[in-house]
Design a protein around this motif. Sequence first.
Motif, PDB file in Angstrom:
ATOM      1  N   HIS A  61     -43.083 -25.667  24.506  1.00 48.63           N
ATOM      2  CA  HIS A  61     -44.190 -26.481  24.980  1.00 48.63           C
ATOM      3  C   HIS A  61     -44.301 -25.199  26.130  1.00 48.63           C
ATOM      4  O   HIS A  61     -44.090 -24.510  26.382  1.00 48.63           O
ATOM      5  N   PRO A  62     -46.461 -25.858  25.412  1.00 50.71           N
ATOM      6  CA  PRO A  62     -47.067 -25.173  26.917  1.00 50.71           C
ATOM      7  C   PRO A  62     -46.720 -26.059  28.193  1.00 50.71           C
ATOM      8  O   PRO A  62     -46.542 -27.022  28.615  1.00 50.71           O
ATOM      9  N   LYS A  63     -46.384 -25.010  29.244  1.00 52.43           N
ATOM     10  CA  LYS A  63     -46.531 -25.684  30.550  1.00 52.43           C
ATOM     11  C   LYS A  63     -47.764 -26.243  30.919  1.00 52.43           C
ATOM     12  O   LYS A  63     -49.087 -26.267  30.691  1.00 52.43           O
ATOM     13  N   ALA A  64     -47.362 -27.168  32.014  1.00 51.79           N
ATOM     14  CA  ALA A  64     -48.432 -27.646  32.479  1.00 51.79           C
ATOM     15  C   ALA A  64     -49.382 -26.899  33.636  1.00 51.79           C
ATOM     16  O   ALA A  64     -48.879 -25.920  33.764  1.00 51.79           O
ATOM     17  N   GLU A  65     -50.442 -27.714  33.204  1.00 51.81           N
ATOM     18  CA  GLU A  65     -51.841 -27.259  34.308  1.00 51.81           C
ATOM     19  C   GLU A  65     -51.570 -27.309  35.305  1.00 51.81           C
ATOM     20  O   GLU A  65     -52.273 -26.902  36.162  1.00 51.81           O
ATOM     21  N   SER A  66     -51.091 -28.662  35.963  1.00 52.08           N
ATOM     22  CA  SER A  66     -51.327 -29.171  36.798  1.00 52.08           C
ATOM     23  C   SER A  66     -50.324 -30.367  37.382  1.00 52.08           C
ATOM     24  O   SER A  66     -50.339 -31.139  36.644  1.00 52.08           O
ATOM     25  N   MET A  67     -50.416 -30.455  38.711  1.00 52.42           N
ATOM     26  CA  MET A  67     -49.627 -31.222  38.993  1.00 52.42           C
ATOM     27  C   MET A  67     -50.011 -32.620  38.635  1.00 52.42           C
ATOM     28  O   MET A  67     -49.115 -33.497  38.217  1.00 52.42           O
ATOM     29  N   GLU A  68     -51.005 -32.970  38.388  1.00 54.61           N
ATOM     30  CA  GLU A  68     -51.820 -34.193  37.731  1.00 54.61           C
ATOM     31  C   GLU A  68     -51.422 -33.930  36.423  1.00 54.61           C
ATOM     32  O   GLU A  68     -51.301 -35.714  36.252  1.00 54.61           O
ATOM     33  N   GLU A  69     -51.205 -33.409  35.270  1.00 54.49           N
ATOM     34  CA  GLU A  69     -51.193 -32.979  34.613  1.00 54.49           C
ATOM     35  C   GLU A  69     -49.160 -34.050  34.425  1.00 54.49           C
ATOM     36  O   GLU A  69     -48.956 -34.336  33.971  1.00 54.49           O
ATOM     37  N   VAL A  70     -48.561 -33.695  34.852  1.00 58.15           N
ATOM     38  CA  VAL A  70     -47.129 -33.673  35.259  1.00 58.15           C
ATOM     39  C   VAL A  70     -47.457 -35.600  35.512  1.00 58.15           C
ATOM     40  O   VAL A  70     -46.919 -36.741  35.305  1.00 58.15           O
ATOM     41  N   TYR A  71     -47.577 -36.180  36.077  1.00 54.64           N
ATOM     42  CA  TYR A  71     -47.723 -37.370  36.958  1.00 54.64           C
ATOM     43  C   TYR A  71     -48.215 -37.882  36.096  1.00 54.64           C
ATOM     44  O   TYR A  71     -47.780 -39.279  35.727  1.00 54.64           O
ATOM     45  N   ASP A 167     -43.691 -22.602  36.907  1.00 52.97           N
ATOM     46  CA  ASP A 167     -43.329 -24.113  38.274  1.00 52.97           C
ATOM     47  C   ASP A 167     -43.854 -23.342  39.927  1.00 52.97           C
ATOM     48  O   ASP A 167     -44.450 -24.647  40.384  1.00 52.97           O
ATOM     49  N   ILE A 168     -43.618 -22.314  40.096  1.00 57.20           N
ATOM     50  CA  ILE A 168     -44.183 -21.520  41.559  1.00 57.20           C
ATOM     51  C   ILE A 168     -45.854 -22.329  41.712  1.00 57.20           C
ATOM     52  O   ILE A 168     -46.193 -22.378  41.259  1.00 57.20           O
ATOM     53  N   GLU A 169     -46.460 -21.439  40.330  1.00 58.85           N
ATOM     54  CA  GLU A 169     -48.028 -22.024  39.985  1.00 58.85           C
ATOM     55  C   GLU A 169     -48.064 -23.358  40.499  1.00 58.85           C
ATOM     56  O   GLU A 169     -49.240 -23.688  41.086  1.00 58.85           O
ATOM     57  N   LEU A 170     -47.266 -23.948  40.281  1.00 59.34           N
ATOM     58  CA  LEU A 170     -47.712 -25.679  39.854  1.00 59.34           C
ATOM     59  C   LEU A 170     -47.898 -25.771  41.358  1.00 59.34           C
ATOM     60  O   LEU A 170     -48.294 -26.355  42.417  1.00 59.34           O
ATOM     61  N   CYS A 171     -46.822 -25.181  42.187  1.00 59.88           N
ATOM     62  CA  CYS A 171     -46.309 -26.538  43.756  1.00 59.88           C
ATOM     63  C   CYS A 171     -47.994 -25.051  44.112  1.00 59.88           C
ATOM     64  O   CYS A 171     -48.079 -25.835  45.325  1.00 59.88           O
ATOM     65  N   THR A 172     -48.574 -24.367  43.789  1.00 54.00           N
ATOM     66  CA  THR A 172     -49.049 -23.385  44.761  1.00 54.00           C
ATOM     67  C   THR A 172     -50.334 -24.167  44.295  1.00 54.00           C
ATOM     68  O   THR A 172     -51.813 -24.353  45.019  1.00 54.00           O
ATOM     69  N   SER A 173     -50.771 -25.149  43.297  1.00 57.65           N
ATOM     70  CA  SER A 173     -51.796 -25.974  43.383  1.00 57.65           C
ATOM     71  C   SER A 173     -51.900 -26.585  43.375  1.00 57.65           C
ATOM     72  O   SER A 173     -52.421 -27.834  43.879  1.00 57.65           O
ATOM     73  N   TYR A 174     -50.466 -27.396  45.054  1.00 53.19           N
ATOM     74  CA  TYR A 174     -50.073 -28.967  45.389  1.00 53.19           C
ATOM     75  C   TYR A 174     -51.032 -28.817  46.874  1.00 53.19           C
ATOM     76  O   TYR A 174     -50.670 -28.233  47.594  1.00 53.19           O
ATOM     77  N   ARG A 175     -52.369 -29.767  46.845  1.00 49.02           N
ATOM     78  CA  ARG A 175     -52.160 -30.234  48.355  1.00 49.02           C
ATOM     79  C   ARG A 175     -51.933 -31.399  48.460  1.00 49.02           C
ATOM     80  O   ARG A 175     -53.025 -32.044  47.484  1.00 49.02           O
ATOM     81  N   HIS A 176     -52.215 -32.141  49.657  1.00 47.40           N
ATOM     82  CA  HIS A 176     -51.417 -33.454  49.880  1.00 47.40           C
ATOM     83  C   HIS A 176     -52.522 -34.106  50.015  1.00 47.40           C
ATOM     84  O   HIS A 176     -53.428 -33.605  51.266  1.00 47.40           O
ATOM     85  N   GLU A 177     -52.930 -35.701  49.583  1.00 49.13           N
ATOM     86  CA  GLU A 177     -54.320 -36.198  49.578  1.00 49.13           C
ATOM     87  C   GLU A 177     -54.036 -37.337  50.170  1.00 49.13           C
ATOM     88  O   GLU A 177     -53.179 -37.992  49.358  1.00 49.13           O
ATOM     89  N   ALA A 178     -54.508 -37.451  51.632  1.00 46.39           N
ATOM     90  CA  ALA A 178     -54.277 -39.410  52.662  1.00 46.39           C
ATOM     91  C   ALA A 178     -54.518 -40.231  51.099  1.00 46.39           C
ATOM     92  O   ALA A 178     -55.606 -40.269  50.313  1.00 46.39           O
TER      93      ALA A 178
END
Length: 265
Positions: A61-71, A167-178
């Motif tokens: 399966h192709p990798k997830a492109e964003s954390m939002e895709e995972v959620y 997975d590290i690429e996904l890590c680097t895309s993460y930003r916490h939103e209030a």
Amino acid sequence: MTGGWLVSWPEFWRQDVRVTLLCVPPAGAGANQFRSWQEALGPQVGVVAVQLPGREGRWRHPKAESMEEVYDAVVPDVWRLAAQRPLVIFGHCFGAIIGYEVARRLEHDSSPEAVVVSACRSPDLWVGGELFGGDDELVGLLAARGLDVDDVDEDSQEMLLRTLRADIELCTSYRHEAGVTLSSPLHVWGGSDDSIVPRAQMDGWNRFTSGHSRQRDFSGGHYFINDDQVTALTELRRVLDAATGAAAGGQEQSWTQPEHRDVSC
């Protein structure tokens, strides 16, 4: 529940499963490491693990492109699980951030009874590209997990590193939103000798829940859940006991205790 974003082992469950334990693995790892947790925790715990694409049964399966895709992929199924029985979420490092964000998205009507974040810096400290360097550092991260890339062939080495890089690429895309603050009790676990995520980087987690927050230090490094599995699973059972008691209005729950055994993560 196999082949998709969630993996489980219902052949080990009893009909009166009391609690669902959602497990999210660390970067580069897959869901099958939690099969042994299912066996160790016993048939009244329904272990369900998140399976990101590009590994194990989803390696094509192709990798997830964003954390939002995972959620977006995981939350609907987890919401249905939470509607059936009490839910506890456990995540390790990168997996803890995913677990935390899934819990936030369940907050309004299906809040978990507890969230366990293991070896994970607080959300405000996820600063993308500063987390990891090049391949040598990634090889070191695999070695800390007990995986020596020199013991496998070149193709397998590249597959391991490709999965970890994704997975590290996904890590680097993460930003916490209030916005949404957890109301669930938050358990913050760390390794006493963890050089990747030292305790100081975990101290801020208490700001991300309005519920009870508890820190717990374990002997070992970043993968202390491997270094002392019996202690980690004993502590996890305490969290599960408290979760089922809270869901039942504080009444003590009766568990069938499994025999002790060695487990691997």
